[in-house]
Design an enzyme around this catalytic site. Structure first.
Site, PDB file in Angstrom:
ATOM      1  CD  GLU A   1       9.561   1.331   6.948  1.00 25.17           C
ATOM      2  OE1 GLU A   1       8.536   1.725   6.360  1.00 25.17           O
ATOM      3  OE2 GLU A   1      10.656   1.957   6.923  1.00 25.17           O
TER       4      GLU A   1
ATOM      5  CG  HIS B   1       0.125  -3.837   0.826  1.00 27.01           C
ATOM      6  ND1 HIS B   1      -0.519  -3.939   2.032  1.00 27.01           N
ATOM      7  CD2 HIS B   1      -0.560  -2.924   0.103  1.00 27.01           C
ATOM      8  CE1 HIS B   1      -1.555  -3.109   2.049  1.00 27.01           C
ATOM      9  NE2 HIS B   1      -1.617  -2.499   0.896  1.00 27.01           N
TER      10      HIS B   1
ATOM     11  CG  ASP C   1       1.153   0.281  -4.421  1.00 30.03           C
ATOM     12  OD1 ASP C   1       0.405   1.142  -4.921  1.00 30.03           O
ATOM     13  OD2 ASP C   1       1.054  -0.105  -3.250  1.00 30.03           O
TER      14      ASP C   1
END
Length: 315
Positions: A58, A109, A117
Site C-alpha cells: 500500500e 471496509h 474480519d
C-alpha cells in the site's frame, strides 16, 4: 426518502469508477490486491490498461499514485481503510498531502461493520488520521446514492480526497434527485429540542432514532454530515443556537472523528453540550456486522437513549 433498498456504499464506488472512466480518459485506478473486495475490479474489467494492481504494498501504491498525479492523471488509489489510512499514513502525508497532489483515496471496509474480519481490520481511527493532514478533504457518504455522487464530486475537485466506504449493505436514504455538495451538511428532519449530527451508515440509524423520539414528544433535528472535513460550520452554528444541544453519531472512534470536529466547531462559535456516540477508547472484535453495531451502541436504540438522556438533562 427512497424505498429502503439496501446496498453497500462500496458498490456505488465500483460502479461510479466505471462511469467516470468513460468520461475521463485520464482517470486511472490503483489497487493493492483487493480489487474484488473494494469493487475496483469493475473498472479493471472495463479499462484494463488504466488499472494497476500494486500488490500487497500500500505504501508503494500511494507513491505511484502521487507520481501519476504529477503526470496529469487523476489517480484513485483503493484499499481497505486500515491499510489506506493506517499502513500508508506516512506516504499519504508526505507524498500526497504535503505537495497537495490530485489523488483520490478510496478506502473501503471502514469501521466496525467489517464484521468477522475483527479488530485488526476494523479501522475506527482513519478519519482522525486523515483530519490531521492539511488540505485533505474527507467524505463519508450515508448511502449508495450519496456515495456515487461523492465520488464524482471528489474526482471533479482538485486536491487530495479521502473517501470512506463500507462493506455492509445499508438502506438507501436518498432519491435520485438528491444533490451532494462537498462541504455542505444537509438537514433531514425538523426539530428544536436537539440536533443529531450523523455521518456514514449512522445517518439512517439517526433518522430511525429521531422518529422514535418524535413519538415521545422530543423533536430531533437530524443533519447528515457527509463531508467531515471541511466541516459545515454554518449549519452547526445555526443548529446549536436553535436547539442548544448536539449529539453526534459515527462508526468511528469518538476520539478525533466527527464528534471531535463538531465539538471543536461548537466551542469556537456557539458553545453547547456535545454528546458523542461512536466507538469508545477500545478496539473492535470479530462477529456479525449488525450484531457488532448493536454491541458497540452504533444503532438507533442507543442514539435514541443517549439523546433522550441529554434532552432531559438540558431541561
Amino acid at each position: 426518502m427512497a424505498e429502503q433498498i439496501k446496498k453497500a456504499t462500496r458498490d456505488a464506488y465500483g460502479e461510479g469508477l466505471v462511469a467516470l472512466g468513460a468520461e475521463l480518459p485520464n482517470l486511472v485506478v490503483l489497487d493493492a490486491d483487493l480489487a474484488g473486495a473494494t469493487k475496483t475490479g469493475m473498472f479493471k474489467k472495463a479499462y484494463p490498461d488504466r488499472f494497476f494492481d500494486c500488490g500487497i504494498a500500500e505504501q508503494n501504491m500511494m507513491g505511484i499514485a502521487a507520481g501519476l498525479a504529477t503526470a496529469g492523471k487523476i489517480p484513485v488509489a483503493a484499499s481497505f481503510a486500515m491499510f489506506a489510512a493506517g499502513r500508508a499514513y506516512e506516504q499519504v502525508r508526505n507524498t500526497i498531502g504535503y505537495p497537495h497532489l490530485n489523488v483520490k483515496i478510496g478506502a473501503t471496509h471502514a469501521g466496525i461493520s467489517v464484521g468477522e474480519d475483527g479488530a485488526t481490520h476494523q479501522c475506527c481511527e482513519d478519519i482522525a488520521l486523515m483530519r490531521t493532514i492539511p488540505g485533505m478533504t474527507i467524505l463519508n457518504p450515508a448511502d449508495y446514492v450519496e456515495a456515487g455522487q461523492a465520488l464524482r464530486a471528489a474526482v471533479a475537485m482538485d486536491g487530495p480526497v479521502y473517501l470512506r466506504f463500507g462493506r455492509l449493505a445499508i438502506p438507501i436514504i436518498f432519491n435520485s434527485d438528491y444533490r451532494f455538495e462537498i462541504g455542505k451538511g444537509v438537514q433531514l428532519t425538523e426539530g428544536d429540542d436537539v440536533t443529531i449530527v450523523a455521518t456514514g451508515l449512522l445517518v439512517n440509524e439517526a433518522l430511525i432514532a429521531a422518529e422514535q423520539l418524535k413519538n415521545e414528544g422530543i423533536a430531533a433535528r437530524v443533519i447528515n454530515m457527509a463531508t467531515v472535513k471541511p466541516l459545515d460550520k454554518a449549519i452547526l452554528a445555526k443548529a446549536a443556537a436553535e436547539t442548544g444541544l448536539i449529539v453526534t453519531a459515527e462508526e468511528h472512534s469518538i476520539i478525533g472523528g466527527l464528534g471531535s470536529a463538531v465539538a471543536e466547531a461548537a466551542c469556537e462559535s456557539t458553545p453547547v453540550p456535545v454528546i458523542r456516540i461512536g466507538v469508545n477508547d477500545e478496539f473492535g472484535k470479530s462477529g456479525p456486522a449488525v450484531e457488532l453495531l448493536q454491541v458497540f451502541g452504533l444503532c438507533a436504540a442507543n442514539i435514541a437513549a443517549r439523546t433522550r438522556e441529554a434532552v432531559q438533562a438540558k431541561k
